[in-house]
Design an enzyme around this catalytic site. Structure first.
Site, PDB file in Angstrom:
ATOM      1  N   ASP A   1      39.629  34.039  38.480  1.00  0.00           N
ATOM      2  CA  ASP A   1      38.817  33.889  39.682  1.00  0.00           C
ATOM      3  C   ASP A   1      39.121  32.607  40.450  1.00  0.00           C
ATOM      4  O   ASP A   1      39.231  31.527  39.870  1.00  0.00           O
ATOM      5  CB  ASP A   1      37.327  33.917  39.320  1.00  0.00           C
ATOM      6  CG  ASP A   1      36.929  35.222  38.659  1.00  0.00           C
ATOM      7  OD1 ASP A   1      37.327  36.268  39.196  1.00  0.00           O
ATOM      8  OD2 ASP A   1      36.245  35.193  37.631  1.00  0.00           O
TER       9      ASP A   1
ATOM     10  N   GLU B 225      32.373  46.921  41.066  1.00  0.00           N
ATOM     11  CA  GLU B 225      32.535  46.147  39.838  1.00  0.00           C
ATOM     12  C   GLU B 225      31.487  45.036  39.864  1.00  0.00           C
ATOM     13  O   GLU B 225      31.401  44.279  40.823  1.00  0.00           O
ATOM     14  CB  GLU B 225      33.909  45.484  39.786  1.00  0.00           C
ATOM     15  CG  GLU B 225      35.092  46.419  39.909  1.00  0.00           C
ATOM     16  CD  GLU B 225      36.395  45.651  40.083  1.00  0.00           C
ATOM     17  OE1 GLU B 225      36.361  44.392  40.023  1.00  0.00           O
ATOM     18  OE2 GLU B 225      37.433  46.284  40.295  1.00  0.00           O
TER      19      GLU B 225
END
Length: 272
Positions: free
Chosen positions: A64, A53
């Site tokens: 994140d 990815e």
């Protein structure tokens, strides 16, 4: 040119045929540089990743943790653009023949234009897109463009997702389902969490798509633990941390990425 969703499907099916989980690596585009990021993706494949990815750096990431935020900040300060993300996909796929996806929040794609982004990602040889913050209810336009261009649309499910919600999400997705192993942001952890196995079980009850688990895996032991119940093991922060630890020594960073991929690749074959 059509996207490479079939390549992604073949990679996941191939891992299953070998009675193991697939190893899926995550690396942000433009980190530590655009060229360095391309080489890092190649290094992950060299070490044994089945799928990579490529992250599209974002200034306000909701999924994140601090490690990937640091990498994104470096990439953004260096001026990374969507064109650089697409170039990363193009060159990594061309060099390896392996499936490469883009993981991105919806806003950059929406601003760029969903049809344009899908067409250009497919032209770059991309296999699909992971969209963690795109609600299924608002995804029809993107999904039509993705399907037209041969791209997978991967949605994220979480332990908080109720069974009805899981069914709705998995019915709309393609390629695989990204199961977030715990509530929270990305990052390496001492343990993967007991919620992951239960989430995979509940998700599988709604779909035949492979279910791949991310958030928290950082070593071979954890990879083996997750591989025992998931179709794929997704690792991101641990790869990014290896590059950060190299302190700007690109060769050392690439060697560390390659070594970690090899370690994790061995782990997903153990299936504790």
């Amino acid at each position: 040119m059509s996207g490479t969703i079939e390549l992604l499907q073949e990679a996941l099916a191939g891992a299953r045929a070998e009675n193991r989980a697939a190893l899926i690596a995550y690396l942000p585009a433009g980190f530590p540089t655009v060229d360095g990021g391309i080489e890092a993706v190649k290094a992950a494949f060299d070490g044994g990743a089945d799928v990579v990815e490529v992250g599209l750096p974002h200034s306000d990431p909701v999924l994140d943790g601090p490690v990937i935020q640091t990498a994104d900040d470096i990439a953004l300060r260096n001026g990374v653009k969507i064109a650089d993300v697409l170039r990363t996909v193009r060159e990594a796929h061309a060099a390896t023949g392996k499936p490469v996806l883009v993981m991105t929040y919806w806003n950059p794609v929406d601003r760029y234009g969903a049809e344009r982004f899908a067409a250009e990602l497919a032209a770059a040889g991309g296999a699909g897109c992971i969209l963690p913050d795109l609600p299924v209810e608002e995804s029809e336009g993107w999904r039509k463009a993705a399907e037209q261009h041969g791209l997978a649309t991967v949605f994220v499910v979480a332990p908080s997702s109720r069974d009805e919600r899981l069914a709705k999400i998995t019915a709309a997705g393609s390629g695989f389902v990204y199961a977030a192993s715990l509530m929270g942001v990305t990052g390496t952890r001492a343990s993967v969490g007991e919620q992951a196995g239960e989430l995979v079980r509940r998700t599988r009850a709604t779909t035949d798509l492979p279910v791949c688990v991310g958030l928290g895996v950082s070593n071979a032991e954890q990879a083996a633990e997750v591989a025992a119940f998931a179709d794929g093991v997704i690792v991101g922060s641990a790869f990014v941390q290896r590059i950060l630890d190299a302190g700007g020594d690109e060769a050392a960073g690439l060697a560390a990425v390659r070594a970690l991929a090899a370690e994790l690749s061995e782990g997903v074959r153990k299936r504790v």
